[in-house]
Write an enzyme that holds these catalytic residues in place. Structure first.
Site, PDB file in Angstrom:
ATOM      1  N   LEU A   1      31.962 -13.041  36.706  1.00 33.56           N
ATOM      2  CA  LEU A   1      30.947 -13.343  36.058  1.00 33.56           C
ATOM      3  C   LEU A   1      30.310 -14.679  36.603  1.00 33.56           C
ATOM      4  O   LEU A   1      31.252 -15.642  36.554  1.00 33.56           O
ATOM      5  CB  LEU A   1      30.534 -13.110  34.649  1.00 33.56           C
ATOM      6  CG  LEU A   1      30.833 -11.710  34.064  1.00 33.56           C
ATOM      7  CD1 LEU A   1      30.930 -11.739  32.538  1.00 33.56           C
ATOM      8  CD2 LEU A   1      29.933 -10.591  34.492  1.00 33.56           C
ATOM      9  N   ASP A   2      28.969 -14.855  36.750  1.00 30.80           N
ATOM     10  CA  ASP A   2      28.748 -16.167  37.203  1.00 30.80           C
ATOM     11  C   ASP A   2      29.000 -17.016  35.971  1.00 30.80           C
ATOM     12  O   ASP A   2      29.014 -16.658  34.797  1.00 30.80           O
ATOM     13  CB  ASP A   2      27.016 -16.200  37.594  1.00 30.80           C
ATOM     14  CG  ASP A   2      27.105 -15.633  38.948  1.00 30.80           C
ATOM     15  OD1 ASP A   2      27.858 -15.386  39.720  1.00 30.80           O
ATOM     16  OD2 ASP A   2      25.756 -14.988  38.837  1.00 30.80           O
ATOM     17  N   ARG A   3      29.115 -18.409  36.152  1.00 29.50           N
ATOM     18  CA  ARG A   3      29.399 -19.400  35.005  1.00 29.50           C
ATOM     19  C   ARG A   3      28.320 -19.270  33.966  1.00 29.50           C
ATOM     20  O   ARG A   3      28.785 -19.328  32.853  1.00 29.50           O
ATOM     21  CB  ARG A   3      29.435 -20.707  35.617  1.00 29.50           C
ATOM     22  CG  ARG A   3      29.952 -21.881  34.662  1.00 29.50           C
ATOM     23  CD  ARG A   3      29.967 -23.065  35.155  1.00 29.50           C
ATOM     24  NE  ARG A   3      30.391 -24.057  34.432  1.00 29.50           N
ATOM     25  CZ  ARG A   3      30.736 -25.249  34.652  1.00 29.50           C
ATOM     26  NH1 ARG A   3      30.644 -25.794  35.712  1.00 29.50           N
ATOM     27  NH2 ARG A   3      31.394 -26.172  33.512  1.00 29.50           N
TER      28      ARG A   3
ATOM     29  N   ARG B   1      20.242 -11.657  39.974  1.00 33.22           N
ATOM     30  CA  ARG B   1      19.379 -12.700  40.215  1.00 33.22           C
ATOM     31  C   ARG B   1      18.523 -12.818  41.328  1.00 33.22           C
ATOM     32  O   ARG B   1      17.312 -13.135  41.265  1.00 33.22           O
ATOM     33  CB  ARG B   1      20.390 -14.065  39.929  1.00 33.22           C
ATOM     34  CG  ARG B   1      21.169 -14.314  38.753  1.00 33.22           C
ATOM     35  CD  ARG B   1      22.531 -15.038  38.965  1.00 33.22           C
ATOM     36  NE  ARG B   1      21.980 -16.648  39.045  1.00 33.22           N
ATOM     37  CZ  ARG B   1      22.735 -17.605  39.372  1.00 33.22           C
ATOM     38  NH1 ARG B   1      24.122 -17.576  39.320  1.00 33.22           N
ATOM     39  NH2 ARG B   1      22.209 -18.890  39.356  1.00 33.22           N
TER      40      ARG B   1
END
Length: 317
Positions: free
Chosen positions: A144-146, A246
């Site tokens: 997962l992205d930060r 995104r």
């Protein structure tokens, strides 16, 4: 258990000969060493491999070599934490959504990287390993992205890891995210199919953009609720590309609120002044067969308090 034989009996760091057990069969040598040598920086591990200090069955190997049960790995003296020394990585547990002897699913908070690297000294996986020193195997199943919160899978057995990776490659299971986007989302349900490619800015920052020659990517977006100039949507991943949701939403004209890479700076600053200082993207639901039993798992992580509070504020405007 791994069999370890020290080459020297002095108190100084020594060469160790470690026999690989069946649990670690197929693991990359760099990951095998990072797990074995807790606290040693990745750069030291790779330097030792490149310099030939790490050997398998007395032969030199590359960092992508995958160990086989029965291999004997020569582990050179590396800067390990001394006995009783505080761990360089603070151990931390995270909210558990599901756990058994094969799989751990946590609710990752926003702002925490899933692993060390790219300017981050440690992440979720390193903190879990530090908090569970008795765990023989803990590996990320996906990323997962930060700044993305929500469901994150960690395998506790190699067999589970391999099975889950196969499921993800074959598109088995459903992964749903909740995102607050800028704009009045029109369609109740929409398929976004835009191929994506990675690129790097002049400052060295990793980005992704639509590219007809890139990797295929498919996201299904469903409207959840309208808030005037903003919309809450459900994004279902049908492929797993970097920054996919995104970029797909931004390219469609509906950037995610708080997205520093693909969002609108003025909008992000506006919400920050209201106290919302994160990206509104949350891994909300996960449905897939258990990697070992085949039982269908239906897991949910509710929106974090900051996200719920923001939606309530928008409703009251």
């Amino acid at each position: 258990m791994r069999k370890e034989t020290p080459v020297s009996t002095s108190s100084a760091p020594v060469v160790r000969l470690v026999e690989v057990d069946a649990e670690h069969d197929g693991q990359r040598i760099d990951n095998f060493l990072l797990r074995l040598c807790k606290g040693v920086p990745k750069s030291h591990i790779y330097k030792a491999i490149r310099g030939g200090e790490v050997r398998v069955n007395k032969g030199r190997i590359q960092a992508d070599y995958r160990v086989v049960a029965g291999d004997v790995v020569r582990v050179p003296p590396l800067r390990l934490p001394a006995a009783g020394e505080a761990r360089p990585v603070p151990g931390s547990e995270f909210p558990i959504v599901f756990e058994d002897d094969a799989l751990l699913v946590i609710d990752k908070p926003a702002g925490v990287a899933v692993h060390g690297g790219s300017g981050v000294s440690f992440g979720v996986i390193e903190q879990l390993r530090a908090a569970r020193p008795e765990a023989r195997f803990l590996e990320l199943v996906h990323r997962l992205d930060r700044e993305t919160s929500g469901l994150l899978m960690v395998a506790k057995k190699r067999s589970a890891l391999l099975a889950l990776h196969a499921m993800l490659r074959e598109g088995k299971g459903d992964k749903h995210y909740l995102a607050l986007v800028e704009g009045d989302w029109v369609n109740d349900r929409q398929h976004i199919r835009l191929a994506l490619t990675k690129w790097t800015t002049q400052s060295g920052e990793r980005r992704v953009r639509p590219d007809p020659d890139g990797q295929s990517a498919h996201t299904i977006v469903t409207l959840r609720q309208r808030f005037g100039r903003y919309s809450l949507v459900d994004a279902e991943l049908r492929s797993g590309r970097t920054h996919q949701i995104r970029v797909h939403l931004a390219a469609s004209g509906f950037p995610i609120i708080g997205d520093e890479k693909y969002g609108v700076d003025e909008t992000r600053a506006q919400f920050a002044r209201q106290g919302f200082n994160r990206m509104f993207l949350h891994a909300h639901q996960l449905t897939l067969p258990h990697p070992l039993t085949g039982e269908i798992l239906r897991l949910t992580a509710e929106l974090p308090p900051a996200c719920r509070k923001l939606l309530q504020q928008l409703e009251n405007q």
